[in-house]
Design an enzyme around this catalytic site. Structure first.
Site, PDB file in Angstrom:
ATOM      1  N   HIS A   1      44.064  44.111  33.315  1.00  0.00           N
ATOM      2  CA  HIS A   1      42.923  43.787  34.171  1.00  0.00           C
ATOM      3  C   HIS A   1      42.938  44.761  35.347  1.00  0.00           C
ATOM      4  CE1 HIS A   1      42.446  39.454  32.757  1.00  0.00           C
ATOM      5  NE2 HIS A   1      43.710  39.628  32.452  1.00  0.00           N
TER       6      HIS A   1
ATOM      7  N   ASP B   1      49.812  42.287  30.464  1.00  0.00           N
ATOM      8  CA  ASP B   1      48.865  41.344  31.046  1.00  0.00           C
ATOM      9  C   ASP B   1      48.753  41.542  32.561  1.00  0.00           C
ATOM     10  OD1 ASP B   1      46.950  39.340  30.784  1.00  0.00           O
ATOM     11  OD2 ASP B   1      48.342  37.834  31.499  1.00  0.00           O
TER      12      ASP B   1
ATOM     13  N   GLY C   1      47.515  35.013  37.552  1.00  0.00           N
ATOM     14  CA  GLY C   1      47.734  36.393  37.153  1.00  0.00           C
ATOM     15  C   GLY C   1      48.860  37.053  37.930  1.00  0.00           C
TER      16      GLY C   1
END
Lengths: 448, 321
Positions: free
Chosen positions: A79, A321, A340
């Site tokens: 991300h 991730d 996150g």
């Protein structure tokens, strides 16, 4: 702990030989001392006997002094905040962090603002990657419009623009009909669908349910929210024949169910992220929001099952991730914190624990980190082969250091691994023959 | 009085019951005991905390807890400021640390905090350099409630050791239940939790309690019945089908109470929903209901906590600066 980001340095005009390296060849499942020859940004030759009697004249040679050399890491789950949340991470800062982490290809998730549900955004990523001149950057297309799980995104047009896979990022597609149609439709383009299996109606909690959540007074997500979605997806993939890749597997039951599906001959693949084999729910003790992830960190038995799944090969790949969050998103009460953790720079050292602990050999580890993800996403890197791009990582597997989030290059510092002692450090990262990162301790003797 | 305080080790904050030693809890209860007579006399004020500033910072509405802390601090001579953030327009969470830092700069001696999110008080305590007292955080802990419940029981029964205590109702969403489970077990009581399965948190049995889904089994031969408030907004068919069904099976009435020990005490942290979790007949039973005594003990316990945490201390925070 410092090194240099080298941007825009053209590769040596002729050929470069990396000699005296411990070469890890994941495809051949082997490891040996040898050399690798790079010409025009591609691997020209490699092997244990190459240049055994020294590199010939006219070739620049770099003595690796016994350091490991492997295909660069292919991280298929990253991300960033570009476009939309550039204060969290830009493609540029993510590229720098990836370079430091030995990652030579990354696949960017579509949950930006706006999301990648339009072909122009896939082209935007490609253009930015050319400007940034660090790792190779690829993009997912959104699976559904606005990642809302209702209407199919333009899978064909997005694929044509270069999207390498389709996903709604950390949003699970709860509607089985939508998922069924997505798997069917994507077959026309042989597109890979990547799904985070979480039953949405059971996943509104803030950590994994269990004694820890009960003690902290936080609402929990039961581990079965994952396996029931895994089971649904397997049935849908079987029915439609679509290409399904399940991401961030975190529970023992999921590993079991996926193993059974693979044994039945279904072409289903999956990955897990570093936190799920390296951490358990104790990491959120005392309300540590850096440990708040999607899916939530599980109990120790689940963590052990993920390690086993990586050993047995049921879990095909490891992802970082990487999900940056700024202080405003994390320094709030746990339930209000955004989930996150960042992971680009810590992926290799944390994953090396699997080899230090004897769970995986180095070639097996690089199958999970490099060759398998490249194969699944049809990316050119991730392997040692004549004519393949010279995307490589050189690392010291034993160097001990302690992760300190303030030393990380990422724009935000929300590492769930902060203060963790690790062993192993990237010494150089090479993309298309160009060295994009070099640690200060790696000063190779260069002879012309 | 001072010799009683000597039994309580100095704590930086009071964030929860979990982790406190039996000696600390006994010490706080002994100290609380010493304030009961004072609170019953005409002259209720002492000057132990003269010059100290206590801020009540409530991000969630509360009348009785805030008033109880305010009365406690004033009876010890402290200056009290009430901040009801819940009624102002600031958004939750976003401003928690900003608010904490701002108040901290005003150099209070203690901040008493209530917040709707579990862990918010722990977070705040990491950012200030004064004492923080948890007046209830989400579904986590409400330590002074557990202490006042313990004081009430101890005065009636002499000791907590060996008592059978049933905590009944919405265990899942209750910080009172969690603090009481910790405290009662630390002090040697045995705890049962009783309620519908949908209002039981996962793995609650691993906290060492006995779990019952039936009131008659759960209340059998208990010494103490602690009822919990049922949040009526949670009654929309999500956890239990209806109020009348809940009252029928999980509300405390004289019929269900028959299986408890004849002298079993009835407790409730308040405010009560009569006809939801408790029948008026038992709530108002003067022989068995100690609900008003709990409120009285609340003031004494909060005085003890304030004294133990910020009493008799030199102004070390200011001196260090």
């Amino acid at each position: 702990m410092s090194g240099d980001i080298l941007r825009g340095v053209p590769p040596h005009a002729g050929s470069t030989a990396y000699i005296n390296a411990r070469i890890i060849d994941p495809t051949a499942d082997s490891e040996y001392t040898g050399a690798i020859l790079i010409s025009d940004g591609k691997i020209a030759d490699f092997g244990p006997n190459l240049f055994a009697s020294g590199a010939p004249y006219g070739i620049q040679s770099v003595d690796c002094r016994g350091l490991y050399l492997a295909p660069g890491i292919v991280d298929t789950r990253v991300h960033t905040g570009e476009p939309g949340e550039e204060h969290k991470e830009t493609l540029d800062s993510a590229g720098v962090a990836a370079a430091v982490g030995g990652i030579t290809s990354l696949v960017l998730l579509p949950d930006t603002e706006p999301p990648f549900d339009d072909a122009s955004l896939i082209e935007f990523v490609a253009r930015r990657a050319r400007q940034i001149k660090l790792a190779n950057m690829y993009a997912y297309g959104a699976l559904t419009v606005g990642l809302e799980g209702k209407e199919l995104a333009e899978i064909g047009l997005l694929a044509e623009a270069g999207a390498v896979g389709f996903t709604d990022a950390d949003h699970a597609v709860g509607n089985a009909q939508v998922m069924r149609r997505a798997l069917y439709y994507a077959k026309a383009f042989d597109a890979l669908i990547v799904h985070l299996p979480q039953e949405p109606t059971l996943s509104s909690g803030h950590m994994s349910s269990g004694l820890m959540a009960t003690r902290l007074g936080l609402s929990g997500n039961p581990p079965l929210a994952e396996v029931m979605m895994v089971e649904r997806d397997i049935r849908l993939a079987e029915m439609t024949g679509g290409r399904l890749h399940l991401t961030k597997i975190s529970t023992a039951e999921s590993v079991k169910v996926i193993a059974a599906a693979k044994a039945r001959g279904l072409k289903i693949t999956c990955d897990t992220a570093a936190p799920y084999f390296a951490l358990n729910d104790l990491a959120v003790g005392d309300y540590r929001t850096f440990g708040k992830l999607v899916p939530p960190l599980r109990g120790e038995a689940d963590r052990e099952a993920i390690v086993e799944g990586l050993k047995s090969g049921v879990i095909d790949a490891i992802v970082s991730d990487h999900r940056p969050q700024d202080q405003d998103s994390k320094r709030v009460p746990f339930a209000q914190a955004e989930p996150g953790g960042i992971g680009l720079e810590t992926l290799l050292p944390v994953s090396l624990e699997l080899t230090h602990n004897g769970h995986l050999t180095l070639p097996q580890l690089f199958q999970r980190l490099s060759s398998a993800p490249a194969r699944l996403f049809n990316l050119p890197g991730g392997k040692l082969a004549k004519g393949a791009p010279a995307d490589l990582v050189i690392f010291d597997s034993s160097l001990a250091w302690k992760i300190d989030r303030t030393d990380l290059w990422s724009k935000t510092k929300n590492s769930p691994f902060d203060e963790r002692p690790v062993q192993g450090k990237v010494m150089a990262t090479i993309v298309g023959g160009r060295t994009i990162y070099r640690d200060d301790r790696f000063v190779p003797a260069v002879a012309a | 009085m001072t010799n009683k305080r000597a039994g309580v080790p100095r704590l930086p904050h009071l964030l929860g019951i979990e982790g406190l030693s039996p000696e600390t809890i006994s010490g706080l209860l002994d100290l609380s005991e010493s304030y009961i007579d004072q609170n019953r006399s005409v002259d209720k004020r002492r000057d132990l905390l003269t010059g100290r500033t206590v801020i009540n910072l409530f991000f969630e509405n509360s009348t009785r807890t805030r008033t109880s802390f305010e009365v406690a601090a004033k009876r010890l001579g402290a200056d009290v400021i009430n901040m009801d953030v819940a009624t102002s327009s600031v958004r939750k969470g976003e401003t928690l640390l900003d608010t904490a830092m701002t108040l901290n700069a005003m150099r209070p001696d203690a901040i008493v905090v209530r917040h709707a999110e579990s862990g918010a008080v722990n977070l705040l305590s990491q950012k200030v350099n004064c004492t923080v007292i948890n007046a209830g955080d989400g579904q986590h802990e409400h330590p002074t409630q557990a202490l006042l419940d313990a004081l009430t029981i101890r005065r009636r029964r002499g000791s907590l050791q060996g008592l059978e205590v049933a905590i009944c109702g919405d265990i899942m969403h209750s910080r009172v239940a969690r603090s009481n489970i910790h405290l009662l077990q630390i002090m040697g009581a045995r705890v049962r939790v009783v309620g519908p399965p949908t209002l039981m948190p996962t793995d609650i049995d691993k906290m060492g309690v006995e779990v019952h889904y039936n009131m008659k089994n759960g209340l059998k031969d208990v010494d103490i019945v602690m009822m919990l408030r049922l949040q009526t907004e949670r009654m929309q068919g999500m956890f239990v089908p209806s109020i009348s069904e809940y009252f029928r099976f999980f509300g405390l009435d004289s019929e269900k109470l028959k299986v408890a020990k004849p002298d079993a005490l009835i407790m409730h942290p308040g405010p009560m929903n009569r006809g939801v979790e408790i029948d008026s007949e038992v709530a108002d039973d003067l022989d068995r209901s100690v609900i008003h005594e709990q409120v009285e003990m609340g003031v004494a316990v909060r005085m003890a906590c304030l004294e133990a945490l910020i009493g008799g201390r030199r102004n070390s925070v200011g001196a260090a600066a």
